[in-house]
Design a protein around this motif. Structure first.
Motif, PDB file in Angstrom:
ATOM      1  N   SER A  41     -28.443  28.880   6.744  1.00 19.58           N
ATOM      2  CA  SER A  41     -27.901  27.959   7.989  1.00 19.58           C
ATOM      3  C   SER A  41     -27.748  28.304   8.595  1.00 19.58           C
ATOM      4  N   LYS A  42     -27.586  29.406   9.516  1.00 17.43           N
ATOM      5  CA  LYS A  42     -27.057  29.177  10.797  1.00 17.43           C
ATOM      6  C   LYS A  42     -29.118  29.254  11.464  1.00 17.43           C
ATOM      7  N   LYS A  43     -30.425  29.222  10.393  1.00 16.75           N
ATOM      8  CA  LYS A  43     -30.723  29.404  10.196  1.00 16.75           C
ATOM      9  C   LYS A  43     -31.700  31.153  11.171  1.00 16.75           C
ATOM     10  N   ILE A  44     -31.799  31.942  10.842  1.00 12.71           N
ATOM     11  CA  ILE A  44     -31.995  33.371  11.357  1.00 12.71           C
ATOM     12  C   ILE A  44     -32.102  34.027  10.448  1.00 12.71           C
ATOM     13  N   SER A  45     -33.105  34.515  10.464  1.00 12.52           N
ATOM     14  CA  SER A  45     -34.186  35.371   9.715  1.00 12.52           C
ATOM     15  C   SER A  45     -33.707  36.606   9.227  1.00 12.52           C
ATOM     16  N   GLN A  46     -34.468  37.399   8.161  1.00 16.23           N
ATOM     17  CA  GLN A  46     -33.568  38.718   7.737  1.00 16.23           C
ATOM     18  C   GLN A  46     -33.810  39.841   8.825  1.00 16.23           C
ATOM     19  N   LEU A  47     -34.715  40.204   9.434  1.00 15.76           N
ATOM     20  CA  LEU A  47     -35.488  40.408  10.424  1.00 15.76           C
ATOM     21  C   LEU A  47     -34.029  40.704  11.762  1.00 15.76           C
ATOM     22  N   GLU A  48     -33.952  39.711  12.560  1.00 13.26           N
ATOM     23  CA  GLU A  48     -33.471  39.229  13.714  1.00 13.26           C
ATOM     24  C   GLU A  48     -32.310  39.799  12.847  1.00 13.26           C
ATOM     25  N   LEU A  49     -31.383  39.598  11.984  1.00 11.48           N
ATOM     26  CA  LEU A  49     -29.519  40.044  12.175  1.00 11.48           C
ATOM     27  C   LEU A  49     -30.069  41.197  11.542  1.00 11.48           C
ATOM     28  N   ALA A  50     -30.939  42.063  10.818  1.00  5.63           N
ATOM     29  CA  ALA A  50     -31.209  43.522  10.751  1.00  5.63           C
ATOM     30  C   ALA A  50     -31.056  44.222  11.979  1.00  5.63           C
ATOM     31  N   LEU A  51     -32.218  43.458  12.817  1.00  2.00           N
ATOM     32  CA  LEU A  51     -31.943  44.094  14.398  1.00  2.00           C
ATOM     33  C   LEU A  51     -31.105  43.596  14.676  1.00  2.00           C
ATOM     34  N   THR A  52     -29.951  42.419  14.910  1.00  2.00           N
ATOM     35  CA  THR A  52     -28.874  42.071  15.570  1.00  2.00           C
ATOM     36  C   THR A  52     -27.934  43.415  15.088  1.00  2.00           C
ATOM     37  N   ILE A  53     -27.782  43.473  14.271  1.00  2.00           N
ATOM     38  CA  ILE A  53     -26.521  44.479  13.037  1.00  2.00           C
ATOM     39  C   ILE A  53     -26.851  46.174  13.808  1.00  2.00           C
ATOM     40  N   GLY A  54     -28.125  46.185  14.256  1.00  2.12           N
ATOM     41  CA  GLY A  54     -28.726  47.743  14.787  1.00  2.12           C
ATOM     42  C   GLY A  54     -29.635  48.422  13.197  1.00  2.12           C
ATOM     43  N   MET A  55     -29.812  48.108  12.164  1.00  2.00           N
ATOM     44  CA  MET A  55     -30.658  48.227  12.036  1.00  2.00           C
ATOM     45  C   MET A  55     -31.946  48.156  12.629  1.00  2.00           C
ATOM     46  N   LYS A  56     -32.763  49.371  12.218  1.00  5.09           N
ATOM     47  CA  LYS A  56     -34.132  49.135  12.834  1.00  5.09           C
ATOM     48  C   LYS A  56     -35.473  48.948  12.105  1.00  5.09           C
TER      49      LYS A  56
END
Length: 97
Positions: A41-56
């Motif tokens: 719903s926020k139009k965010i990809s899995q990768l973008e969210l993963a990187l935002t929360i500190g995953m490599k």
């Protein structure tokens, strides 16, 4: 009910779990589906969210969101995801029985 046997030296103690494996799997699936719904719903990809929360990378995130390879979000991930998506953390637990 799951029964686990623990045998310390010289005695037998029987431990039981109050949640079945199926209940825990439903819990993980519900949380993952809620995360996916909010993320999309926020139009965010899995990768973008993963990187935002500190995953490599997005691999763990994708596996956790899709409940594959026995990967699951922990409470720290859930907190960071809620913050990144700007939603109340409790909303990621909607429909948890």
């Amino acid at each position: 009910m799951i029964k686990l046997r623990f045998k310390p030296i010289g005695c037998d103690i029987l431990f039981t779990s109050n949640a079945s494996d199926e209940e825990i799997l439903r819990l993980h699936k519900t949380i993952s589906n809620n995360i996916k719904t909010h993320r999309i719903s926020k139009k965010i990809s899995q990768l973008e969210l993963a990187l935002t929360i500190g995953m490599k990378s997005g691999a763990f995130f994708g596996n956790a969101e899709n409940n594959t390879h026995d990967k699951h979000f922990n409470i720290e991930h859930i907190y960071k995801i809620a913050k990144a998506l700007d939603v109340p953390m409790v909303s990621l637990f909607d429909d948890v029985e």
